[in-house]
Design a protein around this motif. Sequence first.
Motif, PDB file in Angstrom:
ATOM      1  N   GLY A  56      -4.858 -13.034  -4.627  1.00  0.00           N
ATOM      2  CA  GLY A  56      -3.483 -13.893  -5.041  1.00  0.00           C
ATOM      3  C   GLY A  56      -2.786 -12.768  -5.822  1.00  0.00           C
ATOM      4  O   GLY A  56      -1.518 -13.123  -6.171  1.00  0.00           O
ATOM      5  N   LYS A  57      -3.243 -11.558  -5.986  1.00  0.00           N
ATOM      6  CA  LYS A  57      -2.406 -10.637  -6.952  1.00  0.00           C
ATOM      7  C   LYS A  57      -1.053 -10.115  -6.047  1.00  0.00           C
ATOM      8  O   LYS A  57      -1.232  -9.892  -4.965  1.00  0.00           O
ATOM      9  CB  LYS A  57      -3.253  -9.786  -7.225  1.00  0.00           C
ATOM     10  N   HIS A  58       0.044 -10.111  -6.708  1.00  0.00           N
ATOM     11  CA  HIS A  58       1.264  -9.772  -5.936  1.00  0.00           C
ATOM     12  C   HIS A  58       1.349  -8.160  -5.912  1.00  0.00           C
ATOM     13  O   HIS A  58       1.700  -7.683  -4.893  1.00  0.00           O
ATOM     14  CB  HIS A  58       2.481 -10.400  -6.732  1.00  0.00           C
ATOM     15  N   GLN A  59       1.026  -7.672  -6.985  1.00  0.00           N
ATOM     16  CA  GLN A  59       0.926  -6.250  -7.237  1.00  0.00           C
ATOM     17  C   GLN A  59      -0.095  -5.621  -6.260  1.00  0.00           C
ATOM     18  O   GLN A  59      -0.983  -5.998  -6.189  1.00  0.00           O
ATOM     19  CB  GLN A  59       0.951  -5.666  -8.704  1.00  0.00           C
ATOM     20  N   ALA A  60       0.275  -4.597  -5.407  1.00  0.00           N
ATOM     21  CA  ALA A  60      -0.530  -3.940  -4.564  1.00  0.00           C
ATOM     22  C   ALA A  60      -0.568  -2.372  -4.749  1.00  0.00           C
ATOM     23  O   ALA A  60      -0.204  -1.532  -3.631  1.00  0.00           O
ATOM     24  CB  ALA A  60      -0.254  -4.328  -2.941  1.00  0.00           C
ATOM     25  N   GLY A  61      -0.793  -1.977  -5.887  1.00  0.00           N
ATOM     26  CA  GLY A  61      -0.912  -0.333  -6.064  1.00  0.00           C
ATOM     27  C   GLY A  61      -1.230  -0.158  -7.496  1.00  0.00           C
ATOM     28  O   GLY A  61      -1.719  -0.952  -8.194  1.00  0.00           O
ATOM     29  N   LEU A  62      -0.921   0.995  -7.754  1.00  0.00           N
ATOM     30  CA  LEU A  62      -1.459   1.489  -9.112  1.00  0.00           C
ATOM     31  C   LEU A  62      -0.302   1.904  -9.898  1.00  0.00           C
ATOM     32  O   LEU A  62       0.724   2.447  -9.489  1.00  0.00           O
ATOM     33  CB  LEU A  62      -2.385   2.497  -9.246  1.00  0.00           C
ATOM     34  N   TYR A  63      -0.338   1.820 -11.353  1.00  0.00           N
ATOM     35  CA  TYR A  63       0.768   1.875 -12.540  1.00  0.00           C
ATOM     36  C   TYR A  63       0.826   3.486 -12.565  1.00  0.00           C
ATOM     37  O   TYR A  63      -0.230   4.192 -12.551  1.00  0.00           O
ATOM     38  CB  TYR A  63       0.406   1.203 -13.552  1.00  0.00           C
ATOM     39  N   ILE A  64       1.838   3.920 -12.481  1.00  0.00           N
ATOM     40  CA  ILE A  64       2.437   5.455 -12.854  1.00  0.00           C
ATOM     41  C   ILE A  64       2.976   5.455 -14.087  1.00  0.00           C
ATOM     42  O   ILE A  64       4.315   5.076 -14.058  1.00  0.00           O
ATOM     43  CB  ILE A  64       2.931   6.115 -11.489  1.00  0.00           C
ATOM     44  N   PRO A  65       2.624   5.945 -15.064  1.00  0.00           N
ATOM     45  CA  PRO A  65       3.353   6.182 -16.133  1.00  0.00           C
ATOM     46  C   PRO A  65       4.581   7.082 -16.097  1.00  0.00           C
ATOM     47  O   PRO A  65       4.541   7.915 -15.320  1.00  0.00           O
ATOM     48  CB  PRO A  65       2.395   6.910 -17.119  1.00  0.00           C
ATOM     49  N   VAL A  66       5.526   6.981 -16.690  1.00  0.00           N
ATOM     50  CA  VAL A  66       6.887   7.641 -16.755  1.00  0.00           C
ATOM     51  C   VAL A  66       6.603   8.940 -16.674  1.00  0.00           C
ATOM     52  O   VAL A  66       7.274   9.847 -16.133  1.00  0.00           O
ATOM     53  CB  VAL A  66       7.911   7.221 -17.560  1.00  0.00           C
ATOM     54  N   GLU A  67       5.866   9.672 -17.660  1.00  0.00           N
ATOM     55  CA  GLU A  67       5.781  10.941 -17.749  1.00  0.00           C
ATOM     56  C   GLU A  67       5.001  11.727 -16.421  1.00  0.00           C
ATOM     57  O   GLU A  67       5.532  12.912 -16.007  1.00  0.00           O
ATOM     58  CB  GLU A  67       4.985  11.562 -18.866  1.00  0.00           C
ATOM     59  N   LEU A  68       4.123  10.974 -15.896  1.00  0.00           N
ATOM     60  CA  LEU A  68       3.501  11.442 -14.702  1.00  0.00           C
ATOM     61  C   LEU A  68       4.837  11.225 -13.464  1.00  0.00           C
ATOM     62  O   LEU A  68       5.028  12.225 -12.532  1.00  0.00           O
ATOM     63  CB  LEU A  68       2.441  10.811 -13.976  1.00  0.00           C
ATOM     64  N   ARG A  69       5.521  10.159 -13.404  1.00  0.00           N
ATOM     65  CA  ARG A  69       6.531   9.958 -12.489  1.00  0.00           C
ATOM     66  C   ARG A  69       7.585  10.892 -12.423  1.00  0.00           C
ATOM     67  O   ARG A  69       8.183  11.384 -11.343  1.00  0.00           O
ATOM     68  CB  ARG A  69       7.274   8.547 -12.626  1.00  0.00           C
ATOM     69  N   ASP A  70       7.882  11.355 -13.830  1.00  0.00           N
ATOM     70  CA  ASP A  70       9.164  12.229 -13.596  1.00  0.00           C
ATOM     71  C   ASP A  70       8.527  13.878 -13.874  1.00  0.00           C
ATOM     72  O   ASP A  70       9.426  14.826 -14.213  1.00  0.00           O
ATOM     73  CB  ASP A  70      10.086  12.042 -14.923  1.00  0.00           C
ATOM     74  N   SER A  71       7.493  14.125 -13.670  1.00  0.00           N
ATOM     75  CA  SER A  71       6.715  15.472 -13.726  1.00  0.00           C
ATOM     76  C   SER A  71       6.851  16.436 -12.914  1.00  0.00           C
ATOM     77  O   SER A  71       6.847  17.651 -12.798  1.00  0.00           O
ATOM     78  CB  SER A  71       5.034  15.122 -13.735  1.00  0.00           C
ATOM     79  N   GLY A  72       7.434  15.854 -11.424  1.00  0.00           N
ATOM     80  CA  GLY A  72       7.811  16.719 -10.397  1.00  0.00           C
ATOM     81  C   GLY A  72       6.525  16.837  -9.512  1.00  0.00           C
ATOM     82  O   GLY A  72       6.481  17.524  -8.528  1.00  0.00           O
ATOM     83  N   PHE A  73       5.566  16.087  -9.761  1.00  0.00           N
ATOM     84  CA  PHE A  73       4.319  15.998  -8.791  1.00  0.00           C
ATOM     85  C   PHE A  73       4.539  15.058  -7.426  1.00  0.00           C
ATOM     86  O   PHE A  73       4.279  15.404  -6.506  1.00  0.00           O
ATOM     87  CB  PHE A  73       3.027  15.498  -9.573  1.00  0.00           C
ATOM     88  N   PHE A  74       5.525  14.083  -7.868  1.00  0.00           N
ATOM     89  CA  PHE A  74       5.980  13.209  -6.763  1.00  0.00           C
ATOM     90  C   PHE A  74       7.347  13.803  -6.090  1.00  0.00           C
ATOM     91  O   PHE A  74       7.886  14.408  -6.847  1.00  0.00           O
ATOM     92  CB  PHE A  74       5.996  11.977  -7.199  1.00  0.00           C
ATOM     93  N   PRO A  75       7.634  13.161  -5.092  1.00  0.00           N
ATOM     94  CA  PRO A  75       9.038  13.282  -4.559  1.00  0.00           C
ATOM     95  C   PRO A  75       9.902  12.795  -5.377  1.00  0.00           C
ATOM     96  O   PRO A  75       9.742  11.701  -6.181  1.00  0.00           O
ATOM     97  CB  PRO A  75       8.918  12.938  -3.076  1.00  0.00           C
TER      98      PRO A  75
END
Length: 460
Positions: A56-75
């Motif tokens: 029943g969960k709508h979210q289908a993934g894991l949370y990425i903190p903003v410092e990881l999101r903006d670190s350059g690791f991801f596109p």
Amino acid sequence: MAKQGMLELGESGRVAEEAADGSPLWWTIQALATDSDQLLVKKLARNDTSWADDQGKHQAGLYIPVELRDSGFFPPLEASNPDKPHIFVAGMDVLWPQTGEVTRSNLRHYSNKGPETHLTRLLKDLFRELTPASLFLAGRLTRPTATCSWWAVVLDSAGDEAELLETLLDLPVDFHHGLFRADSFGAARRANQDELEGLIEQFRSAIRNGTLHELVTTYSVIPDPGTIANQARDEWLRANGRDSFDPWQISAPGDAIMKISREIEYRLYRAHELKRRASELLAILVGGADLASTVVRKYPDIDAILLSASQQRKTRAGRSFEHHIAAALTAGNVRFQEQAVTGGRRPDFVLPDLPTLRKKGRDRSDALVLAAKTTLRERWKQVSSEQLNCDVYLATVDDRVAPSAIQEMAGLGIRLVVPELLKSSDEAFYKGQDNVLSFREFFDRSIRSERPALLGPLEH
């Protein structure tokens, strides 16, 4: 979810195929890390995995903190839909070596909802029925293989791979997430490089001078657990500007106990262990006809040294935890008796003492038993079998205890005592459990408020 199956992925793809066919996962991780420039590690919270267990969960993934999101690791994120400019998405092909599959995963950020970002379109089966505080490990490949520039694994915290990763990267007790250079897998992180070079030169000099045997003798005895525990506690006190381990004066005594036993003391112990085991191994290897034949012929001796090291490490860990609890009780002027034999059992701590516990007709609240186990697994059942006519508390620094086990302990009248960080953690399952207390709550409520008679001159 786009599953592309086993593609022609070159070397990394071959490694993934071997992993899927049953080769040890850790070897696969090491091979992929070698081909990567950066690693991302995240301790999984309940919301990171509940979507896989709850349909029943709508979210289908894991949370990425903003410092990881903006670190350059991801596109980089892009708002590519003019009709929904608040939605930023970055697509990425991810190799999952545990199954050999590839997903077209998305980093998704809804800017109208704040900084919250999720990595979606993942392999659901890998996130199902995980032990609390499991780990998500991802790497960015230096040379993309076919369409893949990233790989990821999910390491159940009850497995050996999670423990290896925590040890290798020297993850602190309050770790939540972080980025690491991929060469961390080959770096010596437990000791200062200057100290290592000094030790190496010491061994080289002893080999040249024919005094290696004397050096082995010098390093043959590791200080007893009590001595190292005292050294670790003194280091913590100095670092925090304190002269006493009084739990009434420390805002989070459980966190202090956890940091000292699992970080500071472990570091001190490993420094002693390195000297002893390295000298023992050198004594076996030096002077042989050639290295290959010496290793093969002396392998039983080498294996015995490594086995001894592993066993001693595990024994030390449990005793270390008890040392620091005893130190807190003593500094706090709490009356207790250690390792008192009762009914064929030996509880770690009886408060206030064994005569009170055995006293006929006493009130149930006059005494309590406090057991201490760094990791629980099934060993908590040893505590439940005690019929002591008193409240039983079980102290632990284990963040991997499942909700079902917590509830089973509650049904047997066992109250868990955990560090303050773990009690409030979103990654452990202690939050909101009535039978789980922090060390702060244990001292304030179970001792000072409910049993003030336990405070007084120590009688041991």
